[in-house]
Scaffold this active site. Structure first.
Site, short mmCIF file in Angstrom:
data_model
loop_
_atom_site.label_atom_id
_atom_site.label_comp_id
_atom_site.label_asym_id
_atom_site.label_seq_id
_atom_site.Cartn_x
_atom_site.Cartn_y
_atom_site.Cartn_z
N ASN A 112 35.53 32.51 41.62
CA ASN A 112 36.84 32.99 41.18
C ASN A 112 37.91 32.45 42.15
OD1 ASN A 112 39.16 34.66 41.02
ND2 ASN A 112 37.99 36.16 39.87
N ASP A 162 41.27 32.92 42.00
CA ASP A 162 42.56 33.63 41.92
C ASP A 162 43.32 33.65 43.25
OD1 ASP A 162 41.80 34.31 39.37
OD2 ASP A 162 41.39 36.41 39.83
N HIS A 163 42.56 33.87 44.35
CA HIS A 163 43.27 34.11 45.60
C HIS A 163 43.73 32.84 46.30
CE1 HIS A 163 43.10 38.24 44.86
NE2 HIS A 163 41.79 38.23 44.75
N ARG A 215 54.21 31.84 49.37
CA ARG A 215 55.31 31.03 49.90
C ARG A 215 56.12 30.35 48.81
NH1 ARG A 215 54.90 29.66 55.40
NH2 ARG A 215 56.78 28.46 55.06
N HIS A 270 41.63 34.81 36.59
CA HIS A 270 42.17 36.01 35.94
C HIS A 270 43.67 35.83 35.75
CE1 HIS A 270 42.50 40.75 36.18
NE2 HIS A 270 43.06 40.24 35.10
N ARG A 295 46.58 37.61 35.03
CA ARG A 295 47.05 39.00 34.92
C ARG A 295 48.37 39.05 34.17
NH1 ARG A 295 44.44 42.78 38.70
NH2 ARG A 295 46.06 44.18 37.99
N ARG A 300 50.56 37.72 38.96
CA ARG A 300 50.71 37.81 40.43
C ARG A 300 49.98 36.69 41.16
NH1 ARG A 300 47.14 43.16 41.69
NH2 ARG A 300 48.67 44.06 40.30
N HIS A 301 48.91 36.15 40.56
CA HIS A 301 48.27 34.99 41.20
C HIS A 301 48.19 33.81 40.23
CE1 HIS A 301 44.81 37.16 39.59
NE2 HIS A 301 44.78 38.02 40.58
N GLU A 305 39.46 35.39 32.56
CA GLU A 305 39.49 36.85 32.65
C GLU A 305 40.86 37.33 32.24
OE1 GLU A 305 38.91 39.08 36.25
OE2 GLU A 305 37.20 37.82 36.68
N THR A 316 43.31 45.44 42.75
CA THR A 316 42.33 44.59 42.09
C THR A 316 41.76 45.38 40.92
OG1 THR A 316 40.30 43.30 42.40
CG2 THR A 316 40.49 45.32 43.68
N THR A 317 40.86 44.78 40.15
CA THR A 317 40.31 45.46 38.99
C THR A 317 39.45 46.62 39.48
OG1 THR A 317 40.19 43.26 38.03
CG2 THR A 317 39.18 45.03 36.78
N GLU A 347 29.48 42.04 32.04
CA GLU A 347 29.51 41.81 33.48
C GLU A 347 29.56 43.18 34.14
OE1 GLU A 347 31.89 38.67 35.04
OE2 GLU A 347 32.19 39.70 36.95
N HIS A 355 32.17 41.55 41.69
CA HIS A 355 33.23 42.31 42.35
C HIS A 355 32.75 42.78 43.72
CE1 HIS A 355 37.04 44.29 42.78
NE2 HIS A 355 37.39 43.76 41.62
N GLY A 356 33.48 42.33 44.74
CA GLY A 356 33.20 42.79 46.10
C GLY A 356 31.95 42.19 46.73
N GLY A 415 34.79 35.93 44.24
CA GLY A 415 36.06 35.31 44.58
C GLY A 415 36.58 35.63 45.95
N HIS A 416 37.09 36.84 46.13
CA HIS A 416 37.88 37.17 47.32
C HIS A 416 37.17 36.82 48.62
CE1 HIS A 416 39.60 39.99 50.34
NE2 HIS A 416 40.71 39.49 49.84
#
Ligand code: PXP
Length: 246
Positions: A9, A11-12, A20, A45, A47, A51-52, A72, A102-103, A153, A196-197, A218-219
């Site tokens: 993922n 996204d980040h 920036r 994702h 959203r 936001r990302h 997503e 986050t979700t 998922e 997730h996580g 992802g994160h």
């Protein structure tokens, strides 16, 4: 056991770019690097608040990567229109609240069954594999099967939080519930994913669940990329997944 796929993922990478207002780091470049490092798919994702990931990122990913794209999104009309235009390999429906970081939880498929059944029909007809991001609750798994989703998922966020808090007994119980959920979903003909996580330290027991076919991470990987580089982080995650699976 069948090989476990790794969806990365990105996204980040977009979070960092947007911090920036610049054009870098570029999520497409990260996706291409992830692909070269062995990712089996890319997840992004879009959203509602953008936001990302932004609309232009989704189009660039569709055009620029050769592994499957997992789109997503929340189950809104706006997102259905975008998915039907882009026709990604997979569409993963997630709950979305504007104020959340986050979700946070799984989708309430059982409580929104009729609407979701209608919502996913055109996506399925367009050839997208539709996935429901849900908890391990039996009601949600059965409802996902009834509406004709191809994939569930399972949300591993609670498991990862319990482990991070040192609540090992509760984490073990949560892991058992995830195992039972995966077995039920598989028995109902659903393909099982999880995410997730997930981190280097907690991925093993999830990767070892035999019915799970794909993890989306992802994160942690994007964070770890700061220290060891994205390619190395993905390779190390892949190694730990394969080790757990062996
Ligand atoms: N799967 C789904 C459905 C998600 O919403 C997310 C977070 O965007 C992930 C996987 C990846 O979670 P993490 O970023 O915590 O690895």
């Amino acid at each position: 056991m069948e090989k476990l796929r790794l969806g990365v993922n990105i996204d980040h990478v977009a979070t960092l770019r947007n911090a920036r207002g610049a054009a870098w780091p570029d999520p497409l470049r990260a996706a291409m690097l992830a692909e070269a490092a062995g990712a089996d798919g890319i997840t992004a994702h879009l959203r509602e608040d953008r936001r990302h990931i932004r609309d232009a990122d989704m189009s660039a990913l569709m055009a620029g990567i050769s592994v499957p794209l997992n789109f997503e999104c929340a189950a809104t009309e706006e997102m259905a229109a975008i998915a039907l235009r882009l026709r990604p390999h997979a569409v993963c429906l997630v709950p979305e609240k504007r104020e959340e970081r986050t979700t946070e939880g799984g989708l309430d498929v059982a409580g929104d069954e009729n609407r979701l059944a209608h919502y996913i029909t055109p996506l399925r007809e367009a050839g997208c594999r539709v996935s429901m991001f849900i908890g391990h609750d039996e009601r949600q798994i059965r409802a996902s099967a009834r509406i004709g989703a191809a994939v569930v998922e399972l949300h591993t966020g609670h498991y990862s939080e319990l482990l991070a808090d040192g609540r090992d007994t509760e984490a073990e119980a949560e892991l058992d519930a995830l195992r039972r959920g995966a077995a039920l979903a598989h028995a109902l003909g659903l393909e099982v994913h999880a995410g997730h996580g997930l981190t280097f330290d907690n991925v093993g027991p999830i990767a070892a669940i035999p019915e799970v076919r794909e993890l989306n991470i992802g994160h942690f990987l994007i964070g770890e990329a700061v220290f060891m580089g994205l390619g190395s982080a993905i390779e190390e995650m892949r190694r730990r997944m394969d080790e757990a699976r062996a």
